[in-house]
Design a protein around this motif. Structure first.
Motif, PDB file in Angstrom:
ATOM      1  N   UNK A 440       0.829  -1.210   0.000  1.00  0.00           N
ATOM      2  CA  UNK A 440       0.000   0.000   0.000  1.00  0.00           C
ATOM      3  C   UNK A 440       0.862   1.259   0.000  1.00  0.00           C
ATOM      4  N   UNK A 441       2.005   1.204   0.686  1.00  0.00           N
ATOM      5  CA  UNK A 441       2.902   2.365   0.692  1.00  0.00           C
ATOM      6  C   UNK A 441       3.531   2.545  -0.685  1.00  0.00           C
ATOM      7  N   UNK A 442       3.891   1.435  -1.335  1.00  0.00           N
ATOM      8  CA  UNK A 442       4.417   1.524  -2.693  1.00  0.00           C
ATOM      9  C   UNK A 442       3.408   2.178  -3.633  1.00  0.00           C
ATOM     10  N   UNK A 443       2.138   1.781  -3.489  1.00  0.00           N
ATOM     11  CA  UNK A 443       1.088   2.368  -4.324  1.00  0.00           C
ATOM     12  C   UNK A 443       0.929   3.853  -4.047  1.00  0.00           C
ATOM     13  N   UNK A 444       1.009   4.222  -2.762  1.00  0.00           N
ATOM     14  CA  UNK A 444       0.869   5.629  -2.381  1.00  0.00           C
ATOM     15  C   UNK A 444       1.997   6.471  -2.989  1.00  0.00           C
ATOM     16  N   UNK A 445       3.228   5.964  -2.912  1.00  0.00           N
ATOM     17  CA  UNK A 445       4.372   6.683  -3.481  1.00  0.00           C
ATOM     18  C   UNK A 445       4.200   6.860  -4.989  1.00  0.00           C
ATOM     19  N   UNK A 446       3.751   5.798  -5.655  1.00  0.00           N
ATOM     20  CA  UNK A 446       3.525   5.873  -7.111  1.00  0.00           C
ATOM     21  C   UNK A 446       2.461   6.908  -7.446  1.00  0.00           C
ATOM     22  N   UNK A 447       1.371   6.925  -6.654  1.00  0.00           N
ATOM     23  CA  UNK A 447       0.283   7.875  -6.912  1.00  0.00           C
ATOM     24  C   UNK A 447       0.749   9.318  -6.711  1.00  0.00           C
ATOM     25  N   UNK A 448       1.580   9.537  -5.701  1.00  0.00           N
ATOM     26  CA  UNK A 448       2.079  10.894  -5.439  1.00  0.00           C
ATOM     27  C   UNK A 448       2.989  11.338  -6.573  1.00  0.00           C
ATOM     28  N   UNK A 449       3.814  10.435  -7.080  1.00  0.00           N
ATOM     29  CA  UNK A 449       4.676  10.780  -8.207  1.00  0.00           C
ATOM     30  C   UNK A 449       3.858  11.119  -9.460  1.00  0.00           C
ATOM     31  N   UNK A 450       2.731  10.413  -9.628  1.00  0.00           N
ATOM     32  CA  UNK A 450       1.841  10.738 -10.746  1.00  0.00           C
ATOM     33  C   UNK A 450       1.263  12.140 -10.606  1.00  0.00           C
ATOM     34  N   UNK A 451       0.933  12.503  -9.347  1.00  0.00           N
ATOM     35  CA  UNK A 451       0.433  13.865  -9.083  1.00  0.00           C
ATOM     36  C   UNK A 451       1.490  14.896  -9.478  1.00  0.00           C
ATOM     37  N   UNK A 452       2.734  14.611  -9.150  1.00  0.00           N
ATOM     38  CA  UNK A 452       3.810  15.545  -9.441  1.00  0.00           C
ATOM     39  C   UNK A 452       4.059  15.693 -10.933  1.00  0.00           C
ATOM     40  N   UNK A 453       3.745  14.648 -11.692  1.00  0.00           N
ATOM     41  CA  UNK A 453       3.986  14.682 -13.137  1.00  0.00           C
ATOM     42  C   UNK A 453       2.757  15.096 -13.933  1.00  0.00           C
ATOM     43  N   UNK A 454       1.630  15.287 -13.236  1.00  0.00           N
ATOM     44  CA  UNK A 454       0.382  15.602 -13.948  1.00  0.00           C
ATOM     45  C   UNK A 454       0.326  17.075 -14.344  1.00  0.00           C
TER      46      UNK A 454
END
Length: 454
Positions: A440-454
């Motif tokens: 779940x933490x891995x997924x959270x980190x990935x989602x935050x990185x997507x936010x940064x690249x959006x």
């Protein structure tokens, strides 16, 4: 069996109806009787609250009116009650006389903010249901739906609504005991209590509350002992007709780290969501804020107002920040009263550019993205609060700043609340270790990185 609030209101409504039918002077009824309310019924005595010293003096001294009231009360209740009129200043003494409530030292720094009211809360399609539910429970606290659970992302008005509910109830029912607290304050009081730093019972104190308003209940996650106390208090208040209103950053079913029995209690009332404001609501909010600052809305280019609404509509806090930047710019930099769209664009160019794609990533961008993902404010992440969700968000900020920007430990610690470099180092190492096993933490980190690249 104690008389419920609804029973008391029914009794007094019938008494007023009796008086109105027999009182010759309608103006006297409207000015002195119509606004009276039952404060308390205990034994053979009824305390009736008046809304002014003049009404208090007249109704207590005029024998004709006193006899009419006694007749009305006996007609409605078939009981020889002794009726006494009181004024607002008497309420505290009457509470001590009839309830013998001990003085308390709990939640000394928690209070309602009088600036937050229904009158200055801008209603739109994104929040209308939440506002309607909030207004509805103020009519008959504890009798409509209990609890009222308001959830949304950060910065959309949950706290404003909580204070509005409390302020309105205190205005209409000044004898009600209304308590507004944050979940962090609740946890702090519980910790002090179990350490023996409080003489009275926290549970007993909370049971005296008529309306309990708790902000950010999601922070009760993983606080097993504190949640157990809250569960007991919750059951007592609801079963005794007391109103509870809770706010959270997510629906009850999405709360993690809370027992199922507590989540089921949250679901037993009404859950309402506040969504991101639409453009029309943002425009209304800007107009309201401009007028609240004593400025003439006609001096602002309407197209410029629309520009702000379209570019800063993620939440109300972001919108207010853009407006505050504009007001500062026009007053302290441009020194102008008529504000055109070009000036508005200039004033927010510094913060609007951060929203555009292609700019260099900064520590502030990472902190903002983490806060958005976890529905927190930057103040919470930089604070000394150590609740599990805030602590994890803070650690993720440190981890991402180190791995994506290679930010040195010392300035990173200063950026996040003045923490020393060893704290930053251990936080980064902890996240690295957790990532090896925590999906779940891995997924959270990935989602935050997507936010940064959006």
């Amino acid at each position: 069996m104690p008389i419920s609030l609804s029973q008391k209101e029914k009794i007094w409504d019938d008494v007023l109806k009796y008086i109105k039918e027999r009182l010759e002077d309608r103006h006297v009824f409207d000015q002195f009787f119509s606004t009276t309310k039952i404060h308390k019924i205990e034994g053979n005595k009824i305390l009736v609250l008046t809304d002014s010293k003049l009404a208090y003096s007249l109704l207590n001294s005029n024998s004709t009116y006193k006899n009419l009231v006694d007749d009305a009360v006996y007609f409605v209740t078939e009981t020889n009650f002794e009726v006494e009129f009181i004024q607002p200043d008497d309420i505290q003494s009457s509470i001590q006389t009839f309830s013998d409530q001990p003085k308390h030292t709990f939640f000394q720094h928690c209070s309602l903010n009088p600036k937050y009211t229904f009158d200055n809360f801008v209603v739109g399609s994104s929040n209308r249901e939440a506002v309607q539910a909030s207004v509805l429970i103020t009519a008959n606290p504890g009798e409509s739906f209990n609890p009222l659970f308001i959830y949304s992302k950060s910065g959309l008005g949950k706290t404003h609504l909580l204070h509005s509910i409390g302020n309105y109830i205190k205005e209409k029912r000044p004898f009600f005991k209304v308590l507004y607290i944050t979940t962090d304050a609740f946890i702090d009081e519980f910790v002090k209590y179990v350490r023996g730093n409080q003489d009275e019972s926290l549970k007993d104190f909370l049971k005296t509350v008529d309306v309990l308003l708790i902000d950010d209940i999601q922070f009760l996650s993983e606080k097993t002992k504190t949640a157990e106390l809250f569960f007991n208090v919750f059951n007592f208040l609801v079963s005794n007709g007391k109103q509870i209103v809770l706010t959270s950053d997510r629906h009850p079913n999405d709360l993690k780290g809370l027992e199922d029995r507590l989540v089921s209690r949250f679901n037993m009332g009404l859950s309402v969501n506040i969504q991101n404001p639409d453009i029309d609501t943002c425009i209304s909010i800007l107009k309201t804020k401009i007028e609240a600052n004593g400025l003439n809305i006609n001096n602002f280019d309407y197209d410029g107002i629309v520009y702000l609404a379209e570019n800063f509509s993620k939440n109300v806090r972001e919108l207010e920040g853009a407006l505050n930047r504009l007001l500062f710019y026009t007053i302290n930099v441009k020194h102008m009263s008529k504000i055109d769209i070009n000036t508005i664009k200039e004033s927010v160019s510094g913060i609007s550019s951060k929203k555009k794609k292609g700019n260099t990533l900064t520590e502030q961008d990472i902190i903002s993205a983490v806060c958005e993902y976890y529905h927190l404010t930057e103040e919470q992440v930089s604070s000394k609060v150590r609740t599990s969700q805030i602590a994890l968000a803070r650690q993720i900020c440190m981890y991402l700043c180190r791995t994506m920007l290679n930010t040195p430990f010392i300035p990173l610690g200063k950026l996040l609340g003045g923490r020393d470099h060893s704290t930053v180092m251990s936080s980064v190492e902890k996240v690295e270790l957790m990532l090896k096993t925590d999906l779940s933490l891995n997924n959270a980190i990935d989602d935050i990185k997507k936010l940064l690249n959006s």
